[in-house]
Motif scaffolding. Structure first.
Motif, mmCIF file in Angstrom:
data_model
loop_
_atom_site.group_PDB
_atom_site.id
_atom_site.type_symbol
_atom_site.label_atom_id
_atom_site.label_comp_id
_atom_site.label_asym_id
_atom_site.label_seq_id
_atom_site.Cartn_x
_atom_site.Cartn_y
_atom_site.Cartn_z
ATOM 1 N N LYS A 94 59.082 -19.499 -9.555
ATOM 2 C CA LYS A 94 58.938 -18.513 -10.625
ATOM 3 C C LYS A 94 57.513 -18.541 -11.193
ATOM 4 N N ARG A 95 56.995 -19.755 -11.420
ATOM 5 C CA ARG A 95 55.626 -19.881 -11.941
ATOM 6 C C ARG A 95 54.610 -19.309 -10.956
ATOM 7 N N ILE A 96 54.799 -19.604 -9.672
ATOM 8 C CA ILE A 96 53.890 -19.091 -8.634
ATOM 9 C C ILE A 96 53.935 -17.565 -8.614
ATOM 10 N N ARG A 97 55.139 -17.015 -8.694
ATOM 11 C CA ARG A 97 55.313 -15.559 -8.684
ATOM 12 C C ARG A 97 54.583 -14.924 -9.875
ATOM 13 N N ASN A 98 54.700 -15.551 -11.041
ATOM 14 C CA ASN A 98 54.048 -15.023 -12.242
ATOM 15 C C ASN A 98 52.528 -15.074 -12.113
ATOM 16 N N THR A 99 52.000 -16.177 -11.570
ATOM 17 C CA THR A 99 50.542 -16.274 -11.419
ATOM 18 C C THR A 99 50.038 -15.229 -10.423
ATOM 19 N N HIS A 100 50.778 -15.023 -9.319
ATOM 20 C CA HIS A 100 50.383 -14.011 -8.336
ATOM 21 C C HIS A 100 50.391 -12.624 -8.968
ATOM 22 N N SER A 101 51.414 -12.334 -9.754
ATOM 23 C CA SER A 101 51.483 -11.000 -10.368
ATOM 24 C C SER A 101 50.337 -10.823 -11.367
ATOM 25 N N ASN A 102 50.007 -11.884 -12.104
ATOM 26 C CA ASN A 102 48.881 -11.791 -13.049
ATOM 27 C C ASN A 102 47.565 -11.571 -12.321
ATOM 28 N N GLU A 103 47.393 -12.252 -11.189
ATOM 29 C CA GLU A 103 46.180 -12.060 -10.386
ATOM 30 C C GLU A 103 46.102 -10.624 -9.871
#
Length: 120
Positions: A94-103
């Protein structure tokens, strides 16, 4: 002040309805002509669907509508493990997904800025 009709069970407001006095000297308040005639014919109010007695007998009468209202139960959301994945693994994804979406959002905003600069 208000009486109840002896046949239908509905309330009779002041200056409304009639009183039927039977031969046995019993005074029966009636809401209207229909109830008075049915009372004179000694019909049973349980046999007429529009009377309160029928509704009570056949469990159609609503008793305390306010008391029946149930509170809506909101579901409690608890984090739990999925099939083949522990809760920690899920949180990492979930954290990885959020960072990718923010990028991705940051890249898109940069591209928009570049396009706007080219147009101006």
């Amino acid at each position: 002040l208000s009486e109840t009709c002896s046949f239908s069970g509905k309330t009779i407001y002041p200056y409304r309805g009639t009183i039927l006095v039977r031969s046995d000297c019993k005074a029966l308040p009636c809401l209207n002509k229909k109830t008075r005639i049915l009372q004179q014919e000694r019909k049973k109010n349980v046999h007429f669907e529009w009377t309160l007695a029928f509704r009570r007998k056949n469990k159609k009468a609503k008793k305390n509508a306010k008391a029946k209202k149930e509170k809506k139960i909101k579901p409690i959301k608890l984090p739990r493990a999925f099939q083949g994945m522990s809760l920690d693994d899920f949180n990492k994804k979930k954290r990885i997904r959020n960072t990718h979406s923010n990028e991705g959002i940051a890249k898109q905003s940069e591209e928009l800025k570049k396009r706007n600069e080219k147009l101006n």
